[in-house]
Design a protein around this motif. Structure first.
Motif, PDB file in Angstrom:
ATOM      1  N   LYS A 170     108.268 138.367  70.507  1.00 21.71           N
ATOM      2  CA  LYS A 170     107.135 137.629  69.943  1.00 21.71           C
ATOM      3  C   LYS A 170     107.427 136.130  69.800  1.00 21.71           C
ATOM      4  O   LYS A 170     106.902 135.462  68.903  1.00 21.71           O
ATOM      5  CB  LYS A 170     106.735 138.193  68.570  1.00 21.71           C
ATOM      6  CG  LYS A 170     106.668 139.708  68.494  1.00 21.71           C
ATOM      7  CD  LYS A 170     105.673 140.296  69.470  1.00 21.71           C
ATOM      8  CE  LYS A 170     105.607 141.827  69.329  1.00 21.71           C
ATOM      9  NZ  LYS A 170     104.741 142.463  70.358  1.00 21.71           N
ATOM     10  N   ARG A 171     108.255 135.617  70.698  1.00 26.96           N
ATOM     11  CA  ARG A 171     108.553 134.185  70.709  1.00 26.96           C
ATOM     12  C   ARG A 171     107.491 133.478  71.560  1.00 26.96           C
ATOM     13  O   ARG A 171     107.669 133.285  72.772  1.00 26.96           O
ATOM     14  CB  ARG A 171     109.945 133.940  71.271  1.00 26.96           C
ATOM     15  CG  ARG A 171     111.071 134.431  70.381  1.00 26.96           C
ATOM     16  CD  ARG A 171     111.417 133.371  69.382  1.00 26.96           C
ATOM     17  NE  ARG A 171     112.589 133.723  68.589  1.00 26.96           N
ATOM     18  CZ  ARG A 171     113.367 132.837  67.977  1.00 26.96           C
ATOM     19  NH1 ARG A 171     113.100 131.538  68.090  1.00 26.96           N
ATOM     20  NH2 ARG A 171     114.395 133.217  67.260  1.00 26.96           N
ATOM     21  N   GLU A 172     106.391 133.097  70.962  1.00 25.01           N
ATOM     22  CA  GLU A 172     105.246 132.594  71.705  1.00 25.01           C
ATOM     23  C   GLU A 172     105.534 131.314  72.469  1.00 25.01           C
ATOM     24  O   GLU A 172     104.882 131.034  73.485  1.00 25.01           O
ATOM     25  CB  GLU A 172     104.067 132.385  70.749  1.00 25.01           C
ATOM     26  CG  GLU A 172     103.569 133.675  70.117  1.00 25.01           C
ATOM     27  CD  GLU A 172     102.346 133.452  69.253  1.00 25.01           C
ATOM     28  OE1 GLU A 172     101.854 132.294  69.211  1.00 25.01           O
ATOM     29  OE2 GLU A 172     101.875 134.416  68.621  1.00 25.01           O
ATOM     30  N   GLU A 173     106.517 130.527  72.010  1.00 26.26           N
ATOM     31  CA  GLU A 173     106.823 129.278  72.709  1.00 26.26           C
ATOM     32  C   GLU A 173     107.417 129.523  74.096  1.00 26.26           C
ATOM     33  O   GLU A 173     107.460 128.610  74.927  1.00 26.26           O
ATOM     34  CB  GLU A 173     107.786 128.421  71.876  1.00 26.26           C
ATOM     35  CG  GLU A 173     109.183 128.994  71.686  1.00 26.26           C
ATOM     36  CD  GLU A 173     109.291 129.910  70.477  1.00 26.26           C
ATOM     37  OE1 GLU A 173     110.417 130.049  69.942  1.00 26.26           O
ATOM     38  OE2 GLU A 173     108.266 130.487  70.069  1.00 26.26           O
ATOM     39  N   TRP A 174     107.856 130.752  74.361  1.00 30.03           N
ATOM     40  CA  TRP A 174     108.448 131.085  75.652  1.00 30.03           C
ATOM     41  C   TRP A 174     107.524 131.959  76.501  1.00 30.03           C
ATOM     42  O   TRP A 174     107.936 132.421  77.565  1.00 30.03           O
ATOM     43  CB  TRP A 174     109.782 131.818  75.449  1.00 30.03           C
ATOM     44  CG  TRP A 174     110.789 131.039  74.687  1.00 30.03           C
ATOM     45  CD1 TRP A 174     111.187 131.250  73.396  1.00 30.03           C
ATOM     46  CD2 TRP A 174     111.544 129.915  75.143  1.00 30.03           C
ATOM     47  NE1 TRP A 174     112.135 130.340  73.021  1.00 30.03           N
ATOM     48  CE2 TRP A 174     112.376 129.503  74.077  1.00 30.03           C
ATOM     49  CE3 TRP A 174     111.594 129.219  76.346  1.00 30.03           C
ATOM     50  CZ2 TRP A 174     113.237 128.430  74.187  1.00 30.03           C
ATOM     51  CZ3 TRP A 174     112.457 128.140  76.460  1.00 30.03           C
ATOM     52  CH2 TRP A 174     113.265 127.755  75.391  1.00 30.03           C
ATOM     53  N   TYR A 175     106.304 132.206  76.082  1.00 35.79           N
ATOM     54  CA  TYR A 175     105.404 133.117  76.796  1.00 35.79           C
ATOM     55  C   TYR A 175     105.128 132.659  78.228  1.00 35.79           C
ATOM     56  O   TYR A 175     105.036 133.480  79.143  1.00 35.79           O
ATOM     57  CB  TYR A 175     104.083 133.265  76.037  1.00 35.79           C
ATOM     58  CG  TYR A 175     104.120 134.318  74.947  1.00 35.79           C
ATOM     59  CD1 TYR A 175     105.324 134.882  74.523  1.00 35.79           C
ATOM     60  CD2 TYR A 175     102.951 134.746  74.324  1.00 35.79           C
ATOM     61  CE1 TYR A 175     105.369 135.823  73.525  1.00 35.79           C
ATOM     62  CE2 TYR A 175     102.979 135.715  73.319  1.00 35.79           C
ATOM     63  CZ  TYR A 175     104.189 136.242  72.927  1.00 35.79           C
ATOM     64  OH  TYR A 175     104.230 137.193  71.941  1.00 35.79           O
ATOM     65  N   PHE A 176     104.951 131.351  78.416  1.00 37.70           N
ATOM     66  CA  PHE A 176     104.673 130.847  79.757  1.00 37.70           C
ATOM     67  C   PHE A 176     105.789 131.249  80.719  1.00 37.70           C
ATOM     68  O   PHE A 176     105.522 131.738  81.834  1.00 37.70           O
ATOM     69  CB  PHE A 176     104.518 129.329  79.736  1.00 37.70           C
ATOM     70  CG  PHE A 176     104.486 128.702  81.104  1.00 37.70           C
ATOM     71  CD1 PHE A 176     103.332 128.771  81.888  1.00 37.70           C
ATOM     72  CD2 PHE A 176     105.609 128.065  81.629  1.00 37.70           C
ATOM     73  CE1 PHE A 176     103.306 128.208  83.164  1.00 37.70           C
ATOM     74  CE2 PHE A 176     105.586 127.501  82.892  1.00 37.70           C
ATOM     75  CZ  PHE A 176     104.432 127.570  83.659  1.00 37.70           C
ATOM     76  N   TYR A 177     107.028 131.050  80.314  1.00 35.69           N
ATOM     77  CA  TYR A 177     108.169 131.394  81.150  1.00 35.69           C
ATOM     78  C   TYR A 177     108.286 132.903  81.318  1.00 35.69           C
ATOM     79  O   TYR A 177     108.654 133.393  82.400  1.00 35.69           O
ATOM     80  CB  TYR A 177     109.454 130.825  80.556  1.00 35.69           C
ATOM     81  CG  TYR A 177     109.481 129.313  80.502  1.00 35.69           C
ATOM     82  CD1 TYR A 177     109.822 128.569  81.622  1.00 35.69           C
ATOM     83  CD2 TYR A 177     109.156 128.637  79.326  1.00 35.69           C
ATOM     84  CE1 TYR A 177     109.854 127.179  81.582  1.00 35.69           C
ATOM     85  CE2 TYR A 177     109.173 127.250  79.278  1.00 35.69           C
ATOM     86  CZ  TYR A 177     109.512 126.532  80.404  1.00 35.69           C
ATOM     87  OH  TYR A 177     109.528 125.158  80.369  1.00 35.69           O
TER      88      TYR A 177
END
Length: 261
Positions: free
Chosen positions: A223-230
């Motif tokens: 749930k680390r949303e800052e890494w969702y794009f990657y």
């Protein structure tokens, strides 16, 4: 369907061979599990001196490591071509491969597969389950499909990189030490990239994208949303790198001159 049939025939013969030497197979599986345990112990030792590592806690790091083991196990089982240059180019076995009416890369993958390495998938899932339970993670029904896509993407990235390196042998038939070095670099992908210098982060993301094998896809389930794009870029990177590797391989085969005498 032809290639599927060939795969099962190869796998059947491989299993017969391994079951003939059961003790060797058990010892090899045990050695792999021991190696994975040592890496896990290393993580525990590190967190014996700190509670957070660049904002990641112990269970999150363990979860990332568990995820990393799954695509890595698939890669180790079916893309075990670390000695391609020495065995197939220098010793001339590529000549034998090219006389058969089936794609050369597929043949070599089948000849070099090690199905016992798939036990790493079980180990990785068990580690992920333990860490996820400790963290209280919850998963939706569609996360299973996302998990499979990201695992395959990670395995394809590993395969793409090492097939590309193996393809160098078609242009240069001298022995190189690139493979062992690349295996060591790949280990960086099982830790969060934000603990490294920005130059290393760039390399592990866009040049040698081993971060897409471990931390990036695992970040989605954490749930680390800052890494969702990657995370969602993982399957794309896998397809791109594997496609590039196959292109290099096919180009290299056309340049292959044979072993000579």
């Amino acid at each position: 369907m032809f290639y599927v049939s060939i795969f099962f025939q190869y796998a059947s013969q491989y299993l017969k061979t391994r079951l003939t030497y059961r003790v060797d197979t058990i010892v090899e599986i045990f050695s792999d599990l021991l190696f994975q345990a040592v890496n896990l112990i290393f993580i525990l030792v590190v967190f014996g001196h700190t509670s957070l590592l660049s904002g990641w806690n112990r269970e999150e790091i363990i979860f990332i490591y568990g995820f990393f083991l799954v695509p890595y196990a698939i890669f180790s089982s079916f893309f075990n071509i670390w000695d391609f240059n020495d065995r197939y180019i220098v010793k001339g076995e590529m000549d034998r491969v090219l006389t058969r009416p089936i794609h050369s890369l597929f043949q070599i993958i089948m000849e070099r597969m090690e199905l016992e390495s798939l036990f790493g998938v079980i180990t990785g899932i068990v580690i992920m389950y333990y860490a996820g339970s400790t963290l209280g993670l919850t998963f939706a029904w569609y996360d299973t499909f996302i998990f499979v896509a990201m695992v395959l993407g990670g395995a394809f990235i590993y395969a793409g990189i090492f097939i590309s390196l193996a393809s160098i042998g078609f242009w240069s038939d001298s022995r190189t030490d690139i493979m062992p070095m690349m295996y060591n670099i790949g280990n960086y992908g099982r830790y969060p990239v934000d603990i490294y210098h920005r130059v290393i982060r760039f390399v592990l993301t866009w040049i040698l994208p081993f971060a897409f094998v471990g931390v990036y896809p695992a970040a989605y389930f954490l749930k680390r949303e800052e890494w969702y794009f990657y995370a969602f870029l993982t399957p794309v990177m896998g397809i791109v790198f594997l496609s590039l590797a196959i292109f290099l391989w096919n180009s290299g085969v056309k340049k292959y001159r044979g072993a000579g005498n």
